[in-house]
Design an enzyme around this catalytic site. Structure first.
Site, PDB file in Angstrom:
ATOM      1  N   LYS A  80       1.493  -1.086  -0.155  1.00  0.00           N
ATOM      2  CA  LYS A  80       0.324   0.178  -0.052  1.00  0.00           C
ATOM      3  C   LYS A  80       0.508   1.211  -0.200  1.00  0.00           C
ATOM      4  O   LYS A  80       2.044   0.656   0.650  1.00  0.00           O
ATOM      5  CB  LYS A  80      -0.681  -0.261   1.259  1.00  0.00           C
ATOM      6  CG  LYS A  80      -2.238   0.425   0.916  1.00  0.00           C
ATOM      7  CD  LYS A  80      -2.991  -0.369   1.032  1.00  0.00           C
ATOM      8  CE  LYS A  80      -4.662   0.737   0.292  1.00  0.00           C
ATOM      9  NZ  LYS A  80      -5.523   0.319  -0.545  1.00  0.00           N
ATOM     10  N   GLY A 180     -25.936   1.971   3.755  1.00  0.00           N
ATOM     11  CA  GLY A 180     -25.418   2.493   2.674  1.00  0.00           C
ATOM     12  C   GLY A 180     -25.667   1.705   1.050  1.00  0.00           C
ATOM     13  O   GLY A 180     -25.337   0.834   1.073  1.00  0.00           O
ATOM     14  N   VAL A 184     -21.190   0.973  -5.539  1.00  0.00           N
ATOM     15  CA  VAL A 184     -20.840  -0.137  -4.614  1.00  0.00           C
ATOM     16  C   VAL A 184     -21.995  -1.032  -4.992  1.00  0.00           C
ATOM     17  O   VAL A 184     -22.663  -1.813  -5.252  1.00  0.00           O
ATOM     18  CB  VAL A 184     -19.601  -1.050  -3.835  1.00  0.00           C
ATOM     19  CG1 VAL A 184     -19.812  -2.428  -3.619  1.00  0.00           C
ATOM     20  CG2 VAL A 184     -18.651   0.255  -4.744  1.00  0.00           C
ATOM     21  N   ALA A 185     -22.906  -0.416  -3.270  1.00  0.00           N
ATOM     22  CA  ALA A 185     -24.055  -0.935  -3.185  1.00  0.00           C
ATOM     23  C   ALA A 185     -25.294  -0.658  -3.972  1.00  0.00           C
ATOM     24  O   ALA A 185     -26.614  -1.770  -4.558  1.00  0.00           O
ATOM     25  CB  ALA A 185     -24.621  -0.083  -1.873  1.00  0.00           C
TER      26      ALA A 185
END
Length: 363
Positions: A80, A180, A184-185
């Site tokens: 990362k 949420g 994406v959701a």
């Protein structure tokens, strides 16, 4: 913190500090483990209050990517990067190009992608200095917006978890509470709606809620109501640490499966829901669709091939619970074990080659 003691404890390979006076770049690259392959993980840009806060974050995130990539069956390791700065004020072409030169200098040991605070446009600027970057514009051979692919992986993993809880993976008629409803959701809701599931949704953004209500016939509830609604599956797709002392007593679902990162506030909460008989799909296993998608760019992106790999998230969730049953542990522990067993297996095979006098990629 004693950095070397921490790195030794969790077996980190490399921590690289990068600065460029001209652009104001202050960045840290963490390479946790390259046993399986070069480290891949996104670059986060955040206004950290202290350098120590940035170091702790990049170390935590880098190690998490090792487990995520290994559990997903990818031939890449974990790493990362963080850039210290406010993404609303401190971005510039000079900064990202300077950062790209540092990535290039690692000669492929670390491959970056977008993350919190960075965008496709930022990756394009990094790409001006290095090829070791994914998630660039489609014109450069990228996979584009990862949200729909991440959502598809969560959907596949949710079906696997439902089969474990209910005996079959048919979501028709199942009530799914989605906390949420971001990009994406929203795509997850689309898959669930198309299969005939009933949706209950909440979000701090009223526009997101209204979109799900209008497009999928979802029922809207308040942000604090979602935890206790009557549902078959609870799907956390917003902030982390939402499985905690306050929410666990409210859960009525037999399955928790969602896209959010770091869903357990503490490990003990994973043990607690395990003891309650709740099927919990570990977050970094079920939400790996995005990294699977960008990792495919390393071979020359092929969407059909990437989606086929994303479908295996179903099998990965099943395997997690097989390990949990085999070893008598909670699913979050089984996910770690699955990743660790794969890394150990690859390391063993590499050591065998070394003993036979052959040159191999890893240390």
């Amino acid at each position: 913190m004693n950095i070397f003691d921490y790195m030794q404890k969790y077996d980190y390979e490399q921590l690289v500090f990068c600065q460029d006076e001209n652009s104001g770049l202050k960045a840290i690259i963490c390479i946790h483990d390259t046993t399986i392959g070069p480290a891949l993980g996104g670059t986060r840009m955040w206004p950290y209050k202290t350098e120590e806060e940035a170091i702790i974050d990049v170390l935590r995130l880098g190690r998490g990517m090792t487990y995520k990539n290994a559990a997903a069956g990818l031939n890449i390791g974990g790493g990362k990067a963080v850039i210290i700065g406010d993404p609303r004020q401190h971005k510039s072409e000079e900064l990202f190009r300077a950062f790209g030169r540092y990535i290039q200098g690692l000669n492929g040991r670390y491959i970056t992608a977008e993350d919190v605070g960075t965008t496709v446009a930022d990756m394009d600027m990094i790409h001006l200095e290095t090829d070791y970057v994914t998630g660039v514009s489609p014109a450069f051979g990228s996979s584009g917006n990862p949200s729909p692919v991440t959502a598809y992986g969560v959907y596949r993993g949710m079906k696997a978890a439902a089969k474990l809880a209910y005996g079959n993976d048919d979501l028709t008629g199942r009530v799914v509470a989605v906390q949420g409803v971001g990009n994406v959701a929203y795509n997850l809701c689309r898959h669930l709606h198309e299969e005939g599931a009933h949706l209950i949704v909440t979000d701090i953004n009223e526009e997101n809620v209204n979109r799900a209500v209008n497009d999928f016939g979802a029922k809207a509830v308040g942000v604090n109501e979602i935890f206790g609604v009557d549902c078959d599956i609870f799907s956390p797709c917003a902030l982390g640490a939402i499985i905690n002392d306050d929410t666990i007593p409210l859960f009525k679902a037999k399955v928790i499966a969602g896209a959010a990162n770091n869903q357990l506030k503490e490990d003990r909460h994973g043990d607690q829901i395990h003891g309650m008989g709740i099927i919990y799909a570990p977050d970094y296993v079920i939400n790996a669709g995005g990294v699977i998608n960008v990792a495919d760019e390393l071979q020359g992106y092929n969407r059909e091939r990437a989606l086929k790999k994303v479908e295996t998230i179903y099998d990965n969730i099943v395997k997690v619970f097989e390990i949990a049953e085999r070893d008598g542990m909670a699913s979050y522990q089984a996910a770690d074990r699955m990743a660790e067993e794969r890394i150990a297996s690859v390391a063993k095979s590499r050591n065998t080659f070394l003993q036979n006098g052959k040159t191999v990629y890893h240390r």
